[in-house]
Structure formats: C-alpha cells, structure tokens
Write an enzyme that holds these catalytic residues in place. Structure first.
Site, PDB file in Angstrom:
ATOM      1  CG  ASP A  33      -1.950   0.872   0.987  1.00 48.19           C
ATOM      2  OD1 ASP A  33      -3.217   0.450   0.577  1.00 48.19           O
ATOM      3  OD2 ASP A  33      -1.935   2.157   1.001  1.00 48.19           O
ATOM      4  CB  ILE A  34       0.496   4.579  -1.570  1.00 49.85           C
ATOM      5  CG1 ILE A  34       1.320   5.791  -1.683  1.00 49.85           C
ATOM      6  CG2 ILE A  34      -0.875   4.915  -1.266  1.00 49.85           C
ATOM      7  CD1 ILE A  34       0.942   6.480  -2.795  1.00 49.85           C
ATOM      8  CG  ASP A  68       2.668   5.936  -5.856  1.00 46.53           C
ATOM      9  OD1 ASP A  68       1.856   5.237  -6.165  1.00 46.53           O
ATOM     10  OD2 ASP A  68       3.142   6.934  -5.931  1.00 46.53           O
ATOM     11  CB  VAL A  69       0.349   0.974  -7.775  1.00 48.52           C
ATOM     12  CG1 VAL A  69       0.234  -0.340  -6.506  1.00 48.52           C
ATOM     13  CG2 VAL A  69      -1.040   1.746  -7.510  1.00 48.52           C
ATOM     14  CB  SER A 152     -21.180  -1.986 -10.153  1.00 43.34           C
ATOM     15  OG  SER A 152     -21.102  -1.024  -9.219  1.00 43.34           O
ATOM     16  CE1 TYR A 164     -13.539   3.983  -8.840  1.00 46.80           C
ATOM     17  CE2 TYR A 164     -15.790   3.527  -9.269  1.00 46.80           C
ATOM     18  CZ  TYR A 164     -14.520   3.136  -8.614  1.00 46.80           C
ATOM     19  OH  TYR A 164     -14.478   2.034  -8.025  1.00 46.80           O
ATOM     20  CB  THR A 199     -14.771   0.459   1.350  1.00 49.65           C
ATOM     21  OG1 THR A 199     -15.311   1.150   0.360  1.00 49.65           O
ATOM     22  CG2 THR A 199     -14.848  -1.209   1.040  1.00 49.65           C
TER      23      THR A 199
END
Length: 260
Positions: A33-34, A68-69, A152, A164, A199
C-alpha cells in the site's frame, strides 16, 4: 507448498480482506500500500499503521511493503519481496484504487483524472508488468493468477463519476488483453466488479452526493444491503485458486445484483 500472492491496496477495505482470506487459507502474502494521501482525492487513504497491523495479524505469512503502484520501479521491488521471502509468486491481486468525482466530466480536474487513471489503471498495468514474469517462472503446468478489482462502474454509467467509469472500463479492457497475451501459459487474468461495498471509498462517494448515510446505496442492489469487503474478497480469492483454471479474460460480478 504454500502458494504466494502479492496484493496491492492492502491497508484496508477489499485489499485487506483479500490478504486476510489468503493468509487464513495458508497463502504467503506480500501486502502493498502507498500509506499516504495523494492529490486529486478528497479523502484520506490507508495508513502505515493499518498496513502494519494487518501484517502483524499473520507474522509468519504476511510481509508489509510500502510502495506506490504509480511507480513501476517501486512495484517491481515490492513483487521481488515475494521471491526473496517466499520463493516465488503464484497470484497477483491489483486492488489499489481511488475515488474522485462529484462533478460532471467537464468540471473534473486534472488532479482527479490523473489520480483515477494513475492508481486505478497504470497501477494495474505496473503490477502486471512486474508480476507476470515471476508467474511465468513457475514450472509447468502453471496455475498463476492475475486478478484486478474493477467495479460495477465498469458496466453502468454513474452520475458525476465519468472519470471513475472510464478508469474501471479501462481495467476490464486491460484484463481482456492481458488474458489474451497469456493464452496457453496456464496463467489466467480476471477482473472482479464489486457493487456498493462498506469501505472508506464508499463513504467518500456518499459525500459526493450529499447522502447522509452510505446505506442509501443499498437500494440499487438486489440483495438490498451493502456488501462487506470479505464477500468481495471471497470471489477474488476463489479466482486466485487452482480450481478457477477455466475462468480467464472475463469479469466476475460480485455486486449484489447491481448489474442484473
């Protein structure tokens, strides 16, 4: 011999739930995770403390890595931990993503657009570039797995979330192409599209719509409730398993009936 996975976006939410399920099933996991906030997102992201606490739940089988991805070199270093600590790699789960929006597309800022695509699309591609060569190092017959979290939103237009929508459509396209590149290797590539899941990202989304409660989103799902992260993680972890060998180049809709 225990199977080995790398999971991004692991500090909390669905990513953390995936780590917990895999570890409980005997996997060795590198949790990435960042652990920092980034421009373009109007809510706090996961923290170093959350990632560390997750790893401490499984001290023998989970390694926490801050990376960081968006940074391909950082992702490669994180994936290398799987080989150095656990001897190889059997699955990679791209769960890192952010939410940005709340305005029509023509009012979306560059920072918001960049956050959505750099984390949610480039981050998936960076993980694939780093992980697939290691997955291919396993002897035949292989059973490697690459799983990305879509949404979705990859299948329905959502009000004031066009960026998004676009990013999650891109994830599905990337997975279809990656699966085709992997044909005949024994390695599969799939996406999981969650519905509204309890979340921090959903809480941020509710704020875009001035909703008093995230429970409002449950009205759009046939199950008439929000999903829990562990329910989505169950689908992800099944896809990581050797028994999911027939599923590739497609999407599993763990969305509570949102797209029915």
């Amino acid at each position: 011999m225990s199977r080995v996975a790398v999971v991004t976006g692991a500090a909390r939410g669905i990513g953390a739930a995936v780590v917990r399920r895999l570890a409980a099933d005997g996997w060795r996991v590198v949790a990435v995770d960042i652990c920092a906030d980034i421009p373009g997102t109007g809510y706090p992201l996961g923290t170093r403390e959350q990632l560390r606490a997750l790893a401490e739940e499984w001290p023998e089988s989970v390694r926490d890595v801050v990376a960081d991805v968006r940074d391909e070199a950082a992702v490669r270093r994180a994936v290398a931990v799987a080989e150095a600590e656990f001897g190889g790699l059997d699955a990679a789960v791209a769960a890192a993503a952010v939410m940005a929006g709340g305005r029509p597309l023509w009012e979306t800022s560059n920072d918001e657009w960049d956050a959505l695509f750099d984390v949610g699309v480039r981050g998936v591609a960076n993980l694939a570039r780093a992980a697939v060569p290691l997955l291919l190092q396993r002897p035949e017959p292989r059973s490697g797995r690459f799983v990305a979290l879509a949404s979705s939103a990859a299948h329905r237009g959502l009000y004031h979330l066009a960026g998004y929508n676009a990013a999650k459509h891109a994830v599905v396209g990337l997975i279809r192409g990656l699966a085709t590149d992997l044909r005949g290797t024994g390695i599969t590539a799939t996406a999981v599209s969650p519905g509204s899941t309890r979340t921090d990202m959903l809480t941020a989304t509710a704020a875009y719509y001035d909703l008093p409660d995230v429970e409002e989103f449950s009205r759009h799902q046939l199950v008439e409730r929000l999903l829990e992260p562990d329910e989505v993680a169950a689908a992800v972890c099944w896809l990581c398993g050797e028994g999911a060998s027939a599923v590739t180049g497609t999407v599993v809709h763990a969305d509570g009936g949102f797209t029915a």
